[in-house]
Design a protein around this motif. Structure first.
Motif, short mmCIF file in Angstrom:
data_model
loop_
_atom_site.label_atom_id
_atom_site.label_comp_id
_atom_site.label_asym_id
_atom_site.label_seq_id
_atom_site.Cartn_x
_atom_site.Cartn_y
_atom_site.Cartn_z
N PHE A 27 -17.97 4.60 0.24
CA PHE A 27 -16.93 3.62 0.58
C PHE A 27 -15.28 4.33 -0.82
N CYS A 28 -14.63 5.21 0.19
CA CYS A 28 -13.52 5.64 0.01
C CYS A 28 -12.27 4.87 -0.95
N LEU A 29 -11.92 4.34 -1.22
CA LEU A 29 -10.99 3.10 -2.45
C LEU A 29 -10.02 4.52 -3.76
N THR A 30 -10.67 4.97 -4.41
CA THR A 30 -10.20 5.99 -5.80
C THR A 30 -9.29 7.01 -5.81
N GLU A 31 -7.79 7.33 -5.67
CA GLU A 31 -7.73 8.46 -5.51
C GLU A 31 -7.55 9.36 -7.13
N PRO A 32 -7.34 10.55 -6.83
CA PRO A 32 -7.28 10.96 -8.35
C PRO A 32 -5.78 10.22 -9.34
N GLN A 33 -4.90 9.76 -8.62
CA GLN A 33 -3.78 9.17 -8.67
C GLN A 33 -3.94 7.44 -9.30
N ALA A 34 -4.72 6.42 -8.64
CA ALA A 34 -5.26 5.61 -8.22
C ALA A 34 -5.75 5.61 -8.12
N GLY A 35 -6.44 4.51 -9.38
CA GLY A 35 -8.00 3.74 -10.05
C GLY A 35 -8.03 2.75 -10.53
N SER A 36 -7.39 2.23 -10.77
CA SER A 36 -6.95 0.61 -11.31
C SER A 36 -6.38 0.53 -10.92
N ASP A 37 -5.30 1.39 -10.29
CA ASP A 37 -4.22 0.73 -9.31
C ASP A 37 -4.10 1.57 -8.05
N ALA A 38 -4.95 -0.04 -8.13
CA ALA A 38 -5.37 1.10 -6.08
C ALA A 38 -3.92 0.96 -4.93
N GLN A 39 -3.12 -0.22 -5.32
CA GLN A 39 -2.21 0.47 -4.84
C GLN A 39 -0.86 0.63 -4.72
N VAL A 71 -12.52 4.26 3.88
CA VAL A 71 -11.42 5.42 3.69
C VAL A 71 -10.50 3.56 3.82
N THR A 72 -10.00 3.30 2.70
CA THR A 72 -8.55 3.20 3.03
C THR A 72 -6.96 3.76 2.51
N ALA A 73 -6.17 3.74 3.60
CA ALA A 73 -5.07 4.79 3.61
C ALA A 73 -3.69 3.87 4.06
N VAL A 74 -2.56 4.66 3.99
CA VAL A 74 -1.34 3.37 3.54
C VAL A 74 -1.33 3.56 5.78
N THR A 75 -0.71 2.39 6.21
CA THR A 75 -0.31 3.17 7.58
C THR A 75 1.20 2.86 7.76
N SER A 76 2.03 2.12 6.36
CA SER A 76 3.08 1.26 7.02
C SER A 76 4.15 2.64 6.77
N ALA A 77 5.17 2.40 6.79
CA ALA A 77 6.10 3.84 6.78
C ALA A 77 6.28 4.42 5.49
N LYS A 78 6.81 5.53 4.63
CA LYS A 78 7.05 4.86 3.48
C LYS A 78 8.45 4.77 2.76
N ASP A 79 8.66 3.92 3.79
CA ASP A 79 10.33 3.41 3.93
C ASP A 79 10.39 1.38 4.19
N ALA A 80 9.05 1.71 4.37
CA ALA A 80 8.57 -0.05 4.49
C ALA A 80 8.75 -0.99 3.59
N PRO A 81 9.69 -2.51 3.95
CA PRO A 81 9.46 -3.20 2.40
C PRO A 81 7.83 -2.98 1.56
N LYS A 82 7.36 -3.24 2.73
CA LYS A 82 6.06 -4.21 1.77
C LYS A 82 5.10 -2.91 2.26
N LYS A 83 4.26 -1.93 1.69
CA LYS A 83 3.12 -1.61 1.81
C LYS A 83 1.73 -1.64 2.99
N GLU A 84 2.24 -1.38 3.44
CA GLU A 84 0.62 -1.68 3.72
C GLU A 84 -0.60 -1.33 4.05
#
Length: 378
Positions: free
Chosen positions: A122-134, A167-180
């Protein structure tokens, strides 16, 4: 409320206990020292149905309930928590695919995972994103019938030996109003999937933990789970996983208490066995009470999940309570050992190191309290 186990639950518990005593305990110290992953024994666990205890038989699992799964993890963790966390993460992956995978996904990935033929990560955690998964930075961009994934994941359990990664990943654009955020099934031989070297950890040294890098990894659209509801996938996966880790904590703490009881019976001080001294009896009474309460909270969370009710609060309470008290029980068990507890030839030294991660992974104790409070005040 009925506290007795069903025949199936008792059978699963007995089977897991027998395997832990005969196959895991004799080699646990050796694997801890060598940091060797017990691949052969994990396969044996799969053959016994322990890698998919509560997954339906039609999808390769053993078809038992969550209570049975919790009991099995407790027994395996009593033998060695490294085996239990490997088992727990594989179940987490199975649970996510069961809930959100297509029928094709289930046949292709879930069946071999639940049967123990394959292993999942399960690949969720990143070097800069632990508890702050968003705050994750891994991206997935649509390109025809594929998504192209780029990013880096940290502290990935089972990584070196996994056949499939969620693997979780951001699918929204950088300038999107909501992070998907979305979740994807990535196969081990995908081009651009780079597996790092195993981390040299403080404890649970026989479990495998690595960094995973994705460089232009192509994943078919059909391997996306739940569309852009990836955050829901993550949270529901973690809710289920917390029951597994709470169970692990109970098993680890039970092993520590057994070590303390054995040592206190044999060791003499002030002309009598340690277990006849009031100060030691006070510790033993508190440890036993905390362990019993942890088990009951954990099995209750499993029961609530099996009933089909909202089990988020129960799972977080169990994980928080069991982890914090696992740390207390192991600490006091080492204290009873005195200076000997600080020497690596004694099992309690390993248990002390193994326990420290329990209040961190699968959601820290601080995060559990946030989840609990939100559930209580919504």
């Amino acid at each position: 409320m009925k506290f007795s186990l069903s025949e199936d639950q008792q059978m699963v518990q007995d089977m897991a206990r027998d395997f832990a005593k005969s196959r895991i305990e004799p080699i646990a110290m050796e694997f801890d020292k060598s940091h060797q992953f017990p691949q052969k024994l994990i396969k044996e666990m799969g053959e016994l149905g322990l890698m998919g205890v509560n997954i339906p038989e039609e999808y390769g699992g053993a078809g038992f309930d969550t209570v049975s799964y919790s009991l099995a993890v407790m027994e395996i963790a009593k033998g060695c928590s490294s085996f239990a966390v490997t088992m727990s993460v594989n179940h987490l992956v199975c649970e996510i695919i069961r809930l959100y995978g297509s029928e094709e996904n289930k046949k292709k990935y879930l069946v071999p995972l639940a049967s123990g033929d394959h292993l999942g990560a399960f690949c969720l955690t990143e070097p800069q994103a632990g508890s702050d998964a968003q705050n994750q930075k891994t991206t997935a961009k649509l390109d025809g019938d594929d998504y192209i994934l780029n990013g880096k994941k940290a502290f990935i359990t089972n990584g070196t030996y996994s056949d499939v990664f969620i693997v979780t990943a951001v699918t929204s654009a950088k300038d999107a109003p909501k992070k998907e955020i979305s979740a994807f099934l990535v196969e081990k031989d995908a081009e651009g999937l780079i597996l790092g070297q195993p981390e040299h950890k403080m404890g649970q040294c026989a479990s495998n933990t690595i960094e995973v890098t994705l460089e232009n990894v192509r994943v078919p659209v059909s391997n996306m789970l739940a569309g852009t509801n990836g955050f829901k996938v993550m949270m529901n996966g973690l809710n289920s996983g917390r029951i597994g880790i709470a169970s692990l904590c109970c098993g680890l703490a039970s092993s520590a208490l057994d070590e303390a009881l054995s040592y206190a019976k044999d060791r003499q001080a002030f002309g009598k066995p340690l277990n006849r001294l009031p100060v030691i009896q006070d510790k033993i009474a508190e440890m036993g009470t905390l362990l019993e309460a942890s088990k009951l909270m954990t099995l209750n969370a499993a029961y609530v999940k099996d009933s089909g009710s909202n089990y988020v609060k129960s799972a977080s309470m169990a994980k928080y309570f069991a982890a914090e008290n696992c740390l207390k029980i192991v600490d006091q068990a080492l204290q009873i050992h005195g200076g000997n507890g600080y020497i690596s030839e004694y099992k309690i030294e390993k248990l002390y190191r193994d326990a420290r991660i329990t209040s961190i992974y699968e959601g820290t104790s601080e995060i559990q309290k946030i989840v609990i409070a939100r559930q209580m005040t919504k």
